[in-house]
Design an enzyme around this catalytic site. Structure first.
Site, PDB file in Angstrom:
ATOM      1  N   ASP A 173      -8.858   0.451   1.900  1.00  0.00           N
ATOM      2  CA  ASP A 173      -7.848   0.034   2.872  1.00  0.00           C
ATOM      3  C   ASP A 173      -8.331   0.430   4.273  1.00  0.00           C
ATOM      4  O   ASP A 173      -7.959   1.479   4.799  1.00  0.00           O
ATOM      5  CB  ASP A 173      -6.507   0.693   2.538  1.00  0.00           C
ATOM      6  CG  ASP A 173      -5.392   0.224   3.451  1.00  0.00           C
ATOM      7  OD1 ASP A 173      -5.411  -0.946   3.856  1.00  0.00           O
ATOM      8  OD2 ASP A 173      -4.501   1.036   3.742  1.00  0.00           O
ATOM      9  N   ASP A 226       0.843  -1.194   0.000  1.00  0.00           N
ATOM     10  CA  ASP A 226       0.000   0.000   0.000  1.00  0.00           C
ATOM     11  C   ASP A 226       0.878   1.245   0.000  1.00  0.00           C
ATOM     12  O   ASP A 226       1.869   1.312   0.746  1.00  0.00           O
ATOM     13  CB  ASP A 226      -0.913   0.006   1.226  1.00  0.00           C
ATOM     14  CG  ASP A 226      -2.008   1.055   1.114  1.00  0.00           C
ATOM     15  OD1 ASP A 226      -2.644   1.124   0.051  1.00  0.00           O
ATOM     16  OD2 ASP A 226      -2.231   1.799   2.082  1.00  0.00           O
ATOM     17  N   GLU A 247      -9.227   4.112  -2.421  1.00  0.00           N
ATOM     18  CA  GLU A 247      -8.026   3.883  -3.217  1.00  0.00           C
ATOM     19  C   GLU A 247      -8.371   3.148  -4.514  1.00  0.00           C
ATOM     20  O   GLU A 247      -9.460   2.609  -4.678  1.00  0.00           O
ATOM     21  CB  GLU A 247      -6.997   3.049  -2.438  1.00  0.00           C
ATOM     22  CG  GLU A 247      -6.587   3.645  -1.101  1.00  0.00           C
ATOM     23  CD  GLU A 247      -5.392   2.933  -0.493  1.00  0.00           C
ATOM     24  OE1 GLU A 247      -4.655   2.232  -1.233  1.00  0.00           O
ATOM     25  OE2 GLU A 247      -5.180   3.073   0.733  1.00  0.00           O
ATOM     26  N   HIS A 280      -3.814  14.248   0.221  1.00  0.00           N
ATOM     27  CA  HIS A 280      -4.007  13.413   1.409  1.00  0.00           C
ATOM     28  C   HIS A 280      -2.806  13.513   2.346  1.00  0.00           C
ATOM     29  O   HIS A 280      -2.966  13.729   3.560  1.00  0.00           O
ATOM     30  CB  HIS A 280      -4.225  11.963   0.990  1.00  0.00           C
ATOM     31  CG  HIS A 280      -4.282  11.001   2.136  1.00  0.00           C
ATOM     32  ND1 HIS A 280      -5.310  10.976   3.036  1.00  0.00           N
ATOM     33  CD2 HIS A 280      -3.419  10.023   2.522  1.00  0.00           C
ATOM     34  CE1 HIS A 280      -5.097  10.021   3.945  1.00  0.00           C
ATOM     35  NE2 HIS A 280      -3.944   9.440   3.646  1.00  0.00           N
ATOM     36  N   TYR A 322       1.275   5.750  -0.352  1.00  0.00           N
ATOM     37  CA  TYR A 322       0.846   6.988   0.304  1.00  0.00           C
ATOM     38  C   TYR A 322       1.158   8.090  -0.699  1.00  0.00           C
ATOM     39  O   TYR A 322       2.044   8.899  -0.508  1.00  0.00           O
ATOM     40  CB  TYR A 322       1.655   7.122   1.600  1.00  0.00           C
ATOM     41  CG  TYR A 322       1.336   8.260   2.524  1.00  0.00           C
ATOM     42  CD1 TYR A 322       0.057   8.469   3.031  1.00  0.00           C
ATOM     43  CD2 TYR A 322       2.356   9.113   2.960  1.00  0.00           C
ATOM     44  CE1 TYR A 322      -0.191   9.487   3.927  1.00  0.00           C
ATOM     45  CE2 TYR A 322       2.113  10.129   3.860  1.00  0.00           C
ATOM     46  CZ  TYR A 322       0.837  10.320   4.340  1.00  0.00           C
ATOM     47  OH  TYR A 322       0.586  11.329   5.249  1.00  0.00           O
ATOM     48  N   GLU A 367      -9.596  12.734   7.248  1.00  0.00           N
ATOM     49  CA  GLU A 367      -9.490  14.056   6.632  1.00  0.00           C
ATOM     50  C   GLU A 367     -10.824  14.801   6.648  1.00  0.00           C
ATOM     51  O   GLU A 367     -10.865  15.997   6.944  1.00  0.00           O
ATOM     52  CB  GLU A 367      -9.039  13.921   5.177  1.00  0.00           C
ATOM     53  CG  GLU A 367      -7.639  13.434   4.965  1.00  0.00           C
ATOM     54  CD  GLU A 367      -7.385  13.235   3.485  1.00  0.00           C
ATOM     55  OE1 GLU A 367      -6.998  14.195   2.795  1.00  0.00           O
ATOM     56  OE2 GLU A 367      -7.598  12.096   3.008  1.00  0.00           O
ATOM     57  N   THR A 410      -8.699  -5.506   3.700  1.00  0.00           N
ATOM     58  CA  THR A 410      -8.621  -4.627   2.539  1.00  0.00           C
ATOM     59  C   THR A 410      -9.653  -5.143   1.546  1.00  0.00           C
ATOM     60  O   THR A 410      -9.550  -6.291   1.094  1.00  0.00           O
ATOM     61  CB  THR A 410      -7.222  -4.643   1.911  1.00  0.00           C
ATOM     62  OG1 THR A 410      -6.263  -4.199   2.878  1.00  0.00           O
ATOM     63  CG2 THR A 410      -7.163  -3.743   0.687  1.00  0.00           C
ATOM     64  N   LYS A 447      -3.619  -1.713   9.895  1.00  0.00           N
ATOM     65  CA  LYS A 447      -4.023  -1.906   8.502  1.00  0.00           C
ATOM     66  C   LYS A 447      -4.288  -3.374   8.165  1.00  0.00           C
ATOM     67  O   LYS A 447      -4.539  -3.706   7.017  1.00  0.00           O
ATOM     68  CB  LYS A 447      -2.906  -1.401   7.583  1.00  0.00           C
ATOM     69  CG  LYS A 447      -2.570   0.073   7.760  1.00  0.00           C
ATOM     70  CD  LYS A 447      -3.553   0.937   7.038  1.00  0.00           C
ATOM     71  CE  LYS A 447      -3.047   2.369   6.953  1.00  0.00           C
ATOM     72  NZ  LYS A 447      -3.868   3.175   6.052  1.00  0.00           N
ATOM     73  N   GLN A 486      -3.071   2.786  14.830  1.00  0.00           N
ATOM     74  CA  GLN A 486      -1.977   3.276  13.997  1.00  0.00           C
ATOM     75  C   GLN A 486      -1.170   4.363  14.691  1.00  0.00           C
ATOM     76  O   GLN A 486       0.064   4.385  14.624  1.00  0.00           O
ATOM     77  CB  GLN A 486      -2.536   3.808  12.675  1.00  0.00           C
ATOM     78  CG  GLN A 486      -1.493   4.275  11.679  1.00  0.00           C
ATOM     79  CD  GLN A 486      -2.108   4.731  10.366  1.00  0.00           C
ATOM     80  OE1 GLN A 486      -3.316   4.627  10.159  1.00  0.00           O
ATOM     81  NE2 GLN A 486      -1.285   5.226   9.462  1.00  0.00           N
ATOM     82  N   GLU A 512     -10.395   4.074   3.520  1.00  0.00           N
ATOM     83  CA  GLU A 512      -9.502   4.796   2.620  1.00  0.00           C
ATOM     84  C   GLU A 512      -9.915   4.484   1.191  1.00  0.00           C
ATOM     85  O   GLU A 512      -9.925   3.326   0.779  1.00  0.00           O
ATOM     86  CB  GLU A 512      -8.032   4.421   2.853  1.00  0.00           C
ATOM     87  CG  GLU A 512      -7.490   4.937   4.176  1.00  0.00           C
ATOM     88  CD  GLU A 512      -5.981   4.818   4.285  1.00  0.00           C
ATOM     89  OE1 GLU A 512      -5.355   4.223   3.377  1.00  0.00           O
ATOM     90  OE2 GLU A 512      -5.429   5.318   5.276  1.00  0.00           O
ATOM     91  N   THR A 534      -4.661   6.604  -0.227  1.00  0.00           N
ATOM     92  CA  THR A 534      -5.902   7.373  -0.213  1.00  0.00           C
ATOM     93  C   THR A 534      -5.877   8.456  -1.287  1.00  0.00           C
ATOM     94  O   THR A 534      -4.899   9.192  -1.425  1.00  0.00           O
ATOM     95  CB  THR A 534      -6.119   8.023   1.155  1.00  0.00           C
ATOM     96  OG1 THR A 534      -6.108   7.010   2.148  1.00  0.00           O
ATOM     97  CG2 THR A 534      -7.445   8.760   1.209  1.00  0.00           C
ATOM     98  N   ARG A 545      -7.290   4.089  13.055  1.00  0.00           N
ATOM     99  CA  ARG A 545      -6.415   5.246  13.235  1.00  0.00           C
ATOM    100  C   ARG A 545      -5.801   5.316  14.634  1.00  0.00           C
ATOM    101  O   ARG A 545      -4.660   5.786  14.792  1.00  0.00           O
ATOM    102  CB  ARG A 545      -7.204   6.531  12.959  1.00  0.00           C
ATOM    103  CG  ARG A 545      -7.823   6.617  11.570  1.00  0.00           C
ATOM    104  CD  ARG A 545      -6.789   6.572  10.480  1.00  0.00           C
ATOM    105  NE  ARG A 545      -7.399   6.811   9.161  1.00  0.00           N
ATOM    106  CZ  ARG A 545      -6.737   6.736   8.015  1.00  0.00           C
ATOM    107  NH1 ARG A 545      -5.460   6.419   8.011  1.00  0.00           N
ATOM    108  NH2 ARG A 545      -7.358   6.961   6.875  1.00  0.00           N
TER     109      ARG A 545
END
Length: 418
Positions: A230, A125, A200, A132, A127, A360, A254, A250, A237, A198, A346, A234
């Site tokens: 995904d 994955d 994606e 984002h 970023y 976000e 998925t 994570k 994380q 997320e 994302t 949070r």
């Protein structure tokens, strides 16, 4: 390109997600058929195992479609991919001489159960959306240090869990984890309270590599694309990610859409990546349009209630393309295999409604969003169903991906209390 007409009449409207221009690949089953390879056309699925057995598709000496996954087709490479697409177009086009025989091989999508379309070899994955990354970085490090020093030079990523990739429609369970808030002296064991989505895209590697490849070579290796959610805890994380990055936050699940939209179907929608703020090193430089103009959206439906659209954006907002991500992945000599799945990261645009995660949209929980039902959300609640939608709009036709949906179930009772 304009709409290509098929004898399957449901494929012949401008808003039909699966016209002859698309021909996405999936794995389906019915009450009397085991999982098998199929291609979507209109609101139907053509049984490719049956078509091959009847001699209507003969691309190799041995059968390709007698297994419930697309990896064997991927391994054959781009020449066979093109030959298969050409043959399917011929079979399903208006005026096909084989219409009568093929009609018996169609299954209504409404009568089918969909399965993972390929065996996921590995999952990485990334970023790679600047909007984002800037939003998240601003929340946690302030606007002056929003992007890490390496971000404008390489596509950042982490190796995820192939074992927890699931097909659309699979329920997702809220995970337990070790949490430590800013006011906690020590960590505690509890269900995630800040569970998120997320939005994606996922790129599927079709051919292997054994050493570094160029961006152009990487683009040739990609078999197709899926929508990808995904799911992210949070709060887990935030505590675990220093210094090595995401791990259990994570690993819950998925979700991917059930249809692989081939790179060939997306060719008319290629667009350039954005202007570079820092010149990329030669092995990562753009070699042509590598992104795609694909409209994306997310809906959220509370338990038993109507869905609200919470985000709309576009895949062209990415800073790095999947080809650049794949090329970077190989720079160490790391082999890539058919069935490797690359998450884009994302996808967020510059406006608030274009943000592809609740982290976000609610700005870390400080600004809850209001659904059309009147309810508020900072993060996901039990019973919420999240659905990703994606489509590329052509001249009188649509290339759809099918939905990528999942319902969030409550956490189990403490799994360590016997």
């Amino acid at each position: 390109m304009t709409l290509l007409k098929s004898w399957v009449t449901s494929a012949n409207t401008a808003d039909a997600p699966f016209p002859l221009n698309n021909l996405p690949y999936g794995v389906f089953s019915t009450a009397d058929k085991d999982p098998r390879c199929g291609v979507a056309i209109g609101d139907m699925i053509l049984d490719l195992a049956a078509a091959e057995e009847a001699g209507l598709i003969t691309l190799t000496e041995t059968p390709l479609f007698d297994v419930p996954f697309w990896n064997e087709v991927m391994e054959e490479g781009p020449e066979l991919w093109a030959a298969l697409r050409a043959r399917l177009t011929e079979l399903l086009a208006e005026g096909s001489a084989d219409k009568t025989e093929l009609e018996a091989m169609l299954t209504a999508q409404s009568d089918a159960d969909m399965h993972l379309p390929f065996l996921v070899s590995e999952f990485t994955d990334f970023y790679a959306s600047k909007n984002h990354a800037t939003n998240v970085g601003t929340m946690f490090r302030g606007s002056q240090n929003a992007l890490p020093p390496n971000w404008l030079h390489i596509p950042i990523g982490y190796n995820g869990r192939a074992s927890s990739v699931v097909v659309s429609g699979t329920d997702v369970r809220r995970p337990w984890g070790q949490l430590k808030g800013p006011n906690d002296d020590t960590p505690r064991w509890a269900p995630s309270a800040r569970f998120d989505l997320e939005l994606e895209m996922g790129a599927i590697v079709g051919t292997p590599s054994d050493g570094p490849v160029t961006v152009a070579e990487a683009d040739e290796m990609i078999f197709g694309y899926v929508l990808l959610n995904d799911w992210s805890a949070r709060d887990i994380q935030a505590w675990e990610y220093q210094p090595l990055g995401p791990f259990q936050a994570k690993a819950t699940a998925t979700s991917i859409s059930p249809w692989i939209v081939t790179k060939a179907a997306l060719e008319p929608f290629r667009v350039d990546t954005p202007k570079r703020e820092k010149e990329l090193l030669p092995h990562l430089k753009d070699c042509g349009p590598m992104l795609y103009d694909i409209d994306l959206s997310v809906t959220l439906a509370p338990e038993g209630k109507a869905a609200s659209t919470i985000a709309t954006t576009n895949y062209k907002e990415m800073y790095y393309s999947s080809a650049q991500q794949l090329a970077h992945h190989t720079t160490s000599g790391c082999p890539m295999n058919p069935g490797d799945l690359l998450g884009s990261g994302t996808i967020s645009g510059p406006e608030k409604h274009q943000r592809g995660a609740l982290l976000e949209l609610s700005w870390g929980g400080e600004e809850p969003i209001t659904l059309e039902t009147g309810e508020e959300r900072s993060f996901l609640e039990d019973g919420d169903t999240l659905t990703l939608h994606g489509a590329a709009k052509g001249q009188g036709y649509t290339i759809g991906f099918g939905e990528c949906a999942g319902k969030l179930l409550p956490a189990l009772k403490d799994p360590y209390k016997r």
